[in-house]
Design an enzyme around this catalytic site. Structure first.
Site, short mmCIF file in Angstrom:
data_model
loop_
_atom_site.label_atom_id
_atom_site.label_comp_id
_atom_site.label_asym_id
_atom_site.label_seq_id
_atom_site.Cartn_x
_atom_site.Cartn_y
_atom_site.Cartn_z
N SER A 420 10.13 -13.11 32.45
CA SER A 420 10.94 -12.50 33.50
C SER A 420 11.82 -13.53 34.19
CB SER A 420 10.06 -11.78 34.52
OG SER A 420 8.83 -12.39 34.66
N HIS A 441 12.48 -7.38 28.09
CA HIS A 441 11.80 -7.48 29.38
C HIS A 441 11.29 -6.12 29.82
CE1 HIS A 441 11.91 -8.44 33.92
NE2 HIS A 441 10.80 -8.90 33.40
N GLU A 453 14.76 -4.22 29.74
CA GLU A 453 16.00 -5.00 29.66
C GLU A 453 16.04 -5.73 28.32
OE1 GLU A 453 17.11 -6.13 34.25
OE2 GLU A 453 15.38 -7.14 33.41
N ASN A 491 15.26 -7.46 38.68
CA ASN A 491 14.64 -8.31 39.71
C ASN A 491 15.69 -8.84 40.67
OD1 ASN A 491 12.09 -7.92 38.86
ND2 ASN A 491 11.96 -9.78 37.63
P1 NAI Z 1 -1.30 -12.51 31.87
O1 NAI Z 1 -1.74 -13.79 32.47
O2 NAI Z 1 -1.91 -11.25 32.33
O3 NAI Z 1 -1.48 -12.57 30.28
C1 NAI Z 1 -1.14 -13.66 29.49
C2 NAI Z 1 -2.05 -13.63 28.26
O4 NAI Z 1 -1.57 -14.59 27.33
C3 NAI Z 1 -3.51 -13.99 28.56
O5 NAI Z 1 -4.35 -12.99 28.01
C4 NAI Z 1 -3.71 -15.33 27.85
O6 NAI Z 1 -5.02 -15.44 27.32
C5 NAI Z 1 -2.69 -15.24 26.75
N1 NAI Z 1 -2.20 -16.54 26.28
C6 NAI Z 1 -1.78 -17.60 26.99
N2 NAI Z 1 -1.32 -18.57 26.17
C7 NAI Z 1 -1.46 -18.11 24.91
C8 NAI Z 1 -1.15 -18.62 23.63
N3 NAI Z 1 -0.57 -19.81 23.49
N4 NAI Z 1 -1.42 -17.87 22.56
C9 NAI Z 1 -2.00 -16.66 22.68
N5 NAI Z 1 -2.31 -16.12 23.87
C10 NAI Z 1 -2.03 -16.82 24.97
O7 NAI Z 1 0.30 -12.49 32.05
P2 NAI Z 1 1.25 -11.24 32.15
O8 NAI Z 1 1.36 -10.83 33.57
O9 NAI Z 1 0.90 -10.27 31.12
O10 NAI Z 1 2.65 -11.91 31.79
C11 NAI Z 1 3.02 -12.22 30.46
C12 NAI Z 1 4.50 -12.47 30.40
O11 NAI Z 1 5.18 -11.29 30.84
C13 NAI Z 1 5.01 -13.57 31.30
O12 NAI Z 1 6.05 -14.21 30.65
C14 NAI Z 1 5.50 -12.84 32.54
O13 NAI Z 1 6.50 -13.54 33.22
C15 NAI Z 1 6.08 -11.59 31.92
N6 NAI Z 1 6.17 -10.43 32.79
C16 NAI Z 1 5.14 -10.11 33.65
C17 NAI Z 1 5.23 -8.99 34.45
C18 NAI Z 1 4.12 -8.63 35.36
O14 NAI Z 1 4.32 -7.75 36.24
N7 NAI Z 1 2.95 -9.19 35.22
C19 NAI Z 1 6.42 -8.12 34.40
C20 NAI Z 1 7.39 -8.49 33.41
C21 NAI Z 1 7.26 -9.63 32.67
#
Ligand code: NAI
Length: 655
Positions: A420, A441, A453, A491
């Site tokens: 994001s 996104h 997006e 955003n």
């Molecule tokens: P999260 O922390 O809930 O999930 C991330 C997951 O990735 C975890 O399960 C972790 O174990 C796994 N992980 C980390 N490094 C890894 C790797 N090298 N290989 C495999 N798995 C790995 O994070 P979330 O909130 O799901 O965010 C993920 C992405 O989405 C980020 O880039 C965030 O900026 C983006 N995003 C998040 C939003 C939100 O509201 N949480 C909305 C839109 C985008």
């Protein structure tokens, strides 16, 4: 068979003397009832009424769907009440004539049968529908800020009783054939090969139009109407305010005031009420929103690309897990990897409950679960058409991951990131083929938010962007092409509004009043409730990315909340304190309505300003897309037609 061919429909008479009227509107993917098509239906009825009278008349479609409704483009172009009235009058006349045919009439329904299409079917004596889930029946006019106008508000309650009819019309929801049969809306819901025989049989037997049960008819009596009125009113009030969304109120009013009158007088009242709605501002704006939604889907279909189907998702957290589940729900074959197996297991649990909720039937739930494969060894990388990365928001982690993936990916595979805030140009550094990286996104919660997006980095390959866009549209989401710039579109317009709320709160404005002011304006949630739901840490991080280019600043008090671990709903405390059931400690609103309205304007101003700047900077192709993105990405009051449209319509009223 002998027949007549008109421009948009054909009439064929078979050896049993049954006339088959097949509607196939030229130059359109779906049948809709424009003035031109209605005129032609009148010509068809003239022919059926003259000379050798048919033994029965069947209305069917030459396309995969029956009739999608009135022509929304035409509705959107209506300029005044006279034009609206003329269209409604014509539609009502056609339906009245169908109803008055002496021969039994049957609507043979396959695929979408919505709005004016269902009203045509209701004017027939019988309805036979395909039981395949792709067949859907409903009167969704309320979503366009209007109500049915070709006799639907009269014929539907007469057929299935007022409570069920009002529920369908007020919610705008659609039904599958079998549910429609249970309700009495269709006479039969059958397998495709049984439809024609059942239609002929109905014509031969002509058993008479379905009638609601006595207790269903009771609701239509004067005491019944007055007993039901407050219940229905309460329901309507909960979902829409009259000054923003007048259509449900108009529908209820029609029923309460005219429900006991003769059919012709109710049809006349329907026409007057609908003309008034079409002539008001909300319908015009909601029709605009519908057309914007249509544009997002159409633009995704216009490119002639192969739509990716094999998807590999990396990162099964909040976003990745839900993205994987959503894509599997919508027909993609998905493999899912996370460095923690627990995350994948938790995704599968969430996915099962999503599939059960959406698909209902066990065989369809099983099929969707079969499409979502846990992939603990990360093998899906090799065969995927597209890899979607949703790991932690960290540049080094994402760059490292991409470098390790690229040598294993297919030459033509796309790499998509759900970041994001990180610039695509930096994420692509180190890739042999930087053109393969695009942004997809998604918004949280994935199953609820319609927009995605499609982020174009400086190097993103145009075909890959087209393919990403096509994937999102095929998965029943609205794709919006945006430039890779801080905050993209959504955003960027949302954060200044949330920051304004935090500033006002820091200066002493009551939190409940701030949230209420935004809701009175028409936002789905207040800004502080929203910040608590998203997570204050996530908000602060999102603002920090935009801080310098946009001159935004997080109020010191909000930053210290994050430093103290006050992160919103997830930590049990944010702007509100949440009990163990997640219920906030919301108190009484201290401001008066007029003060709330002024506060609402103050809150919304930074969003409107930012929307103008994104248009001027070309973050999306034009102003209409700024409005579309803001509505579908933030829930911005749809009845306004979008932030730019709202400002334009109210420019004379600004102080
Ligand atoms: P999260 O922390 O809930 O999930 C991330 C997951 O990735 C975890 O399960 C972790 O174990 C796994 N992980 C980390 N490094 C890894 C790797 N090298 N290989 C495999 N798995 C790995 O994070 P979330 O909130 O799901 O965010 C993920 C992405 O989405 C980020 O880039 C965030 O900026 C983006 N995003 C998040 C939003 C939100 O509201 N949480 C909305 C839109 C985008």
């Amino acid at each position: 068979m002998s027949g007549t061919k008109l421009q948009h429909c054909t009439i064929e008479r078979d050896s049993d003397g049954i006339a088959w009227v097949t509607l196939d509107v030229q130059g359109e993917a779906a049948n809709s009832l424009s003035t031109e098509v209605l005129k032609e239906l009148e010509a068809a009825l003239d022919e059926l009424d003259s000379g050798d009278r048919p033994k029965g008349i069947v209305f069917q479609s030459g396309k995969s769907g029956f009739i999608a409704g009135a022509n929304v483009q035409e509705l959107g172009a209506i300029e005044n009440a006279t034009e609206a009235d003329a269209l409604i009058e014509r539609g009502q006349r056609v339906m009245d004539r169908i109803e008055a045919m002496t021969a039994p009439t049957v609507a043979l329904i396959r695929g979408f049968c919505l709005g004016g299409g269902l009203e045509l079917a209701l004017a027939c004596r019988y309805r036979v529908a395909d039981r395949d889930p792709s067949t859907r029946l409903g009167l969704p006019e309320v979503r366009l800020g209007i109500h049915p106008g070709f006799g639907g508000t009269v014929r539907l309650p007469d057929l299935i009783g007022a409570p069920a009819a009002l529920d369908l019309m007020l919610s705008g929801r659609t039904l599958e054939g079998r549910a429609a049969q249970r309700m009495g809306l269709v006479d039969f819901a059958l397998s495709p090969w049984q439809l024609v025989d059942a239609t002929r049989d109905l014509i031969r037997r002509d058993p008479g139009r379905h009638r609601p049960k006595w207790w269903q008819r009771l609701a239509g009596t004067l005491p019944g109407r007055y007993a039901l009125k407050p219940i229905m009113q309460r329901q309507v009030k909960q979902s829409a305010r009259a000054e923003h969304y007048p259509a449900p109120y108009a529908m209820l009013d029609l029923w309460v005031r005219h429900g006991g009158e003769s059919a012709p007088s109710r049809i006349k009242a329907e026409r007057t009420s609908l003309t008034r709605l079409i002539d008001g501002p909300t319908a015009g704006n909601l029709i605009r929103v519908f057309l914007l939604q249509d544009r997002l889907k159409r633009e995704a279909r216009s490119s002639d690309v192969v739509v990716p189907n094999r998807v590999h998702v990396i990162g099964a957290g909040t976003m990745g897990g839900d993205i994987a589940a959503w894509l599997a729900l919508n027909g993609c074959r998905v493999t899912l990897f996370d460095e923690h197996d627990k995350a994948v297991a938790s995704t599968l649990k969430r996915a099962r409950s999503l599939f059960q909720k959406r698909l209902k039937r066990p065989e369809r739930v099983t099929a969707a679960l079969d499409r979502l494969t846990p992939d603990p060894r990360n093998r899906g990388v090799e065969g995927a058409d597209i890899i979607i990365e949703a790991i932690v928001e960290n540049l080094d982690a994402k760059q490292g991951l991409f470098r390790s993936l690229e040598p294993r990916m297919r030459e033509d595979a796309i790499l998509a990131t759900n970041t994001s805030s990180l610039p695509l140009e930096q994420l692509a550094e180190g890739l042999q083929q930087p053109g393969r990286l695009i942004g997809l996104h998604f918004f949280n919660p994935v199953a609820k938010m319609p927009l995605v997006e499609i982020v174009a980095g400086e190097h993103s390959d145009a075909t890959n962007l087209d393919r990403g866009q096509a994937l999102i549209a095929s998965a029943d989401k609205l794709p919006l092409r945006v430039k890779s710039a801080p905050g993209f579109l959504v955003n960027r317009v949302l954060m200044p509004y949330m920051i304004r709320a935090a500033e006002l709160y820091a200066k002493g404005t009551q939190r409940e009043s701030l949230d209420e002011a935004a809701k009175r304006f028409g936002m789905p949630m207040g800004p502080l409730e929203l910040a608590d739901a998203v997570g204050l840490d996530v908000c602060v991080a999102a603002v920090d990315v935009m801080a310098e280019p946009l001159g935004l600043e997080v109020p010191a008090s909000m930053r210290s909340m994050v430093d103290n671990g006050t992160l919103g709903r997830k930590s049990g405390r944010g702007f509100y304190v949440y009990d163990n059931k997640g219920k906030p400690d919301r108190g009484r609103i201290s401001l008066e309505p007029a003060e709330l309205d002024r506060l609402g304007q103050d809150l919304i101003k930074p969003l409107l300003d930012e929307a103008e700047r994104t248009r001027d900077e070309g973050i999306v192709a034009d102003g209409d897309l700024v409005d579309a993105g803001t509505i579908f990405g933030t829930g911005f009051a749809p009845f306004t037609g979008g932030p730019l449209h709202y400002r334009e319509q109210h420019s004379g009223q600004r102080g």
